[in-house]
Write a protein that holds these residues in place. Structure first.
Motif, PDB file in Angstrom:
ATOM      1  N   ASN A  95      -5.903   9.026   3.082  1.00  0.00           N
ATOM      2  CA  ASN A  95      -6.016   9.557   4.450  1.00  0.00           C
ATOM      3  C   ASN A  95      -6.905  10.801   4.568  1.00  0.00           C
ATOM      4  OD1 ASN A  95      -3.146   8.043   4.455  1.00  0.00           O
ATOM      5  ND2 ASN A  95      -4.087   7.971   6.493  1.00  0.00           N
ATOM      6  N   GLU A 123     -11.347   2.951   9.132  1.00  0.00           N
ATOM      7  CA  GLU A 123     -10.395   2.971  10.247  1.00  0.00           C
ATOM      8  C   GLU A 123     -10.695   4.063  11.265  1.00  0.00           C
ATOM      9  OE1 GLU A 123      -6.910   3.881   7.579  1.00  0.00           O
ATOM     10  OE2 GLU A 123      -6.389   5.213   9.206  1.00  0.00           O
ATOM     11  N   HIS A 128      -7.562  -2.630   9.709  1.00  0.00           N
ATOM     12  CA  HIS A 128      -6.657  -1.485   9.776  1.00  0.00           C
ATOM     13  C   HIS A 128      -5.574  -1.852  10.769  1.00  0.00           C
ATOM     14  CE1 HIS A 128      -5.476   2.675  11.316  1.00  0.00           C
ATOM     15  NE2 HIS A 128      -4.926   2.507  10.134  1.00  0.00           N
ATOM     16  N   ASP A 178      -3.932   4.870  -0.443  1.00  0.00           N
ATOM     17  CA  ASP A 178      -4.542   5.434   0.764  1.00  0.00           C
ATOM     18  C   ASP A 178      -4.353   6.948   0.776  1.00  0.00           C
ATOM     19  OD1 ASP A 178      -5.549   5.956   3.249  1.00  0.00           O
ATOM     20  OD2 ASP A 178      -4.141   4.673   4.351  1.00  0.00           O
ATOM     21  N   LYS A 217       0.838   5.772  -0.024  1.00  0.00           N
ATOM     22  CA  LYS A 217       0.095   6.985   0.289  1.00  0.00           C
ATOM     23  C   LYS A 217       0.018   7.876  -0.941  1.00  0.00           C
ATOM     24  CE  LYS A 217      -0.327   5.918   4.656  1.00  0.00           C
ATOM     25  NZ  LYS A 217      -1.641   5.489   5.184  1.00  0.00           N
ATOM     26  N   GLU A 255      -8.417   4.060  -0.611  1.00  0.00           N
ATOM     27  CA  GLU A 255      -8.776   4.104   0.817  1.00  0.00           C
ATOM     28  C   GLU A 255      -8.909   5.532   1.341  1.00  0.00           C
ATOM     29  OE1 GLU A 255      -6.375   1.435   3.156  1.00  0.00           O
ATOM     30  OE2 GLU A 255      -6.360   2.796   4.865  1.00  0.00           O
ATOM     31  N   GLU A 256      -9.904   5.753   2.162  1.00  0.00           N
ATOM     32  CA  GLU A 256     -10.160   7.028   2.847  1.00  0.00           C
ATOM     33  C   GLU A 256      -9.947   8.253   1.960  1.00  0.00           C
ATOM     34  OE1 GLU A 256      -8.256   7.290   6.816  1.00  0.00           O
ATOM     35  OE2 GLU A 256     -10.326   7.385   7.500  1.00  0.00           O
ATOM     36  N   LYS A 273       0.847  -1.200   0.000  1.00  0.00           N
ATOM     37  CA  LYS A 273       0.000   0.000   0.000  1.00  0.00           C
ATOM     38  C   LYS A 273       0.875   1.240   0.000  1.00  0.00           C
ATOM     39  CE  LYS A 273      -2.843   1.322   3.492  1.00  0.00           C
ATOM     40  NZ  LYS A 273      -3.927   0.982   4.447  1.00  0.00           N
TER      41      LYS A 273
END
Ligand SMILES: [Mg+2]
Length: 366
Positions: free
Chosen positions: A220, A270, A320, A218, A192, A244-245, A190
């Motif tokens: 965030n 998460e 998570h 991800d 960022k 993700e997020e 994964k």
């Protein structure tokens, strides 16, 4: 049976009661990690003020249950959780029979709700529940994943290794950390995104996909709805596995819109607390991969209910974070697809981590 009970002498009744499990002690240990070289996601700086709280619940049977809540970036957070455990949970837990985790959960929710129906209060409640399941597994002499009824005995995992670093404009540190994860045997990683421009995202994703065919992304929570869709189209077109997020966790309607617009899996959860938040997310069709965090979502008891809601809705499940607490829960769920981890893992074979075999949650050494 009735006759036998009636015939028990007062002395043997007392002996039987004495054999019942009871929580007799609560101890906590606070750990503040020494600062290390920081790494970053879209919105957080990690590694400079990390810490953890370990909870130990003692019983009259000599069994101790363990749970550790780790914090990536909040110096004060572990201290607050420790205070809640010591001053609020201790009097509520002492004397309780750990065989009743749902009754204990109801009691803790009722007594603590004025301090928070989410947030650090739920870190404390979750820790208590995990320690209770550790006691139950040890008492039964079984790993909790077997006690709960298992679906598998090994779990595919991925490495969260694609971070942002200081002084890494040529992305050599970024690339090295992905290469390192693959050399440890990971088959999925994964990374960022979202800290800088879309062109920067594209450059990073290309490096990752050139090294590893299975890449999760991800963001965030960094985007608004418009930007989340714009970047999501790129991630989808490049062939990332999940997104993700993309949005703040509270923007349930935004998640619904994004999941409808994009084919790439939307993963989130998460930062949600309790099954009620997940029930809302799932009813709104806001996620394809549901990711409860065992420290926040409510411990084993609550996490499994969330996992079952996701299963019934035909959704995939991922943890998570990693470690044995997550392993014990993921192994019981048919819809679980991945556990999140970081560095080299013991017991990893072909990108999968083998189930812990010790009785309980194996959280004593986690
Ligand atoms: Mg995440």
């Amino acid at each position: 049976m009735l006759r036998r009970t009636l015939l028990l002498s007062p002395l043997s009744l007392a002996a039987q009661q004495a054999k019942e499990l009871r929580i007799t002690g609560l101890k906590t240990e606070l750990k503040i990690n020494p600062p290390r070289e920081p790494n970053y996601d879209a919105i957080h700086k990690l590694g400079v003020d990390a810490g953890s709280v370990t909870l130990r619940l003692e019983t009259n049977a000599g069994i101790t249950g363990y749970a550790t809540s780790t914090f990536g970036m909040v110096k004060g957070g572990p201290k607050v959780v420790q205070t809640i455990l010591e001053e609020e949970l201790r009097p509520l837990l002492l004397g309780e029979d750990p065989a009743f985790p749902k009754r204990i959960r109801a009691k803790l929710w009722r007594e603590l709700e004025y301090h928070g129906v989410g947030g650090v209060v739920h870190f404390a409640i979750s820790a208590a529940d995990i320690a209770i399941w550790d006691i139950l597994g040890k008492h039964a002499g079984m790993p909790v994943w077997k006690m709960l009824g298992a679906y598998r005995d090994r779990m595919p995992c991925y490495s969260m290794c694609g971070w942002y670093y200081d002084n890494d404009s040529d992305l050599s540190k970024y690339k090295r950390s992905i290469e390192q994860a693959l050399s440890h045997g990971y088959k999925a990683i994964k990374m960022k995104t979202g800290r800088y421009s879309m062109a920067d995202d594209e450059r990073r994703i290309k490096i990752a996909l050139d090294l590893c065919p299975r890449v999760m992304i991800d963001a965030n929570q960094v985007f608004n709805r418009n930007e989340a869709l714009r970047r999501g189209r790129l991630y989808q077109q490049m062939g990332a596995f999940w997104y993700e997020e993309p949005l703040p966790p509270h923007d349930m309607e935004g998640y619904t819109e994004l999941a409808r617009e994009l084919d790439i899996r939307i993963a989130t959860g998460e930062n949600l607390y309790t099954k009620y938040a997940f029930a809302d997310l799932i009813a709104r069709k806001g996620a394809d991969v549901v990711q409860p965090d065992n420290r926040r979502a409510g411990g084993v008891t609550e996490w499994l209910e969330i996992a079952a809601l996701a299963d019934a809705a035909g959704l995939e499940l991922a943890s998570h974070g990693g470690g044995s607490a997550n392993m014990n829960m993921l192994l019981t769920m048919p819809n679980a697809i991945y556990m999140e981890t970081g560095g080299p893992q013991k017991n990893m074979v072909n990108g999968e981590i083998l189930a812990p075999q010790a009785p309980g949650m194996s959280t004593e050494t986690a």
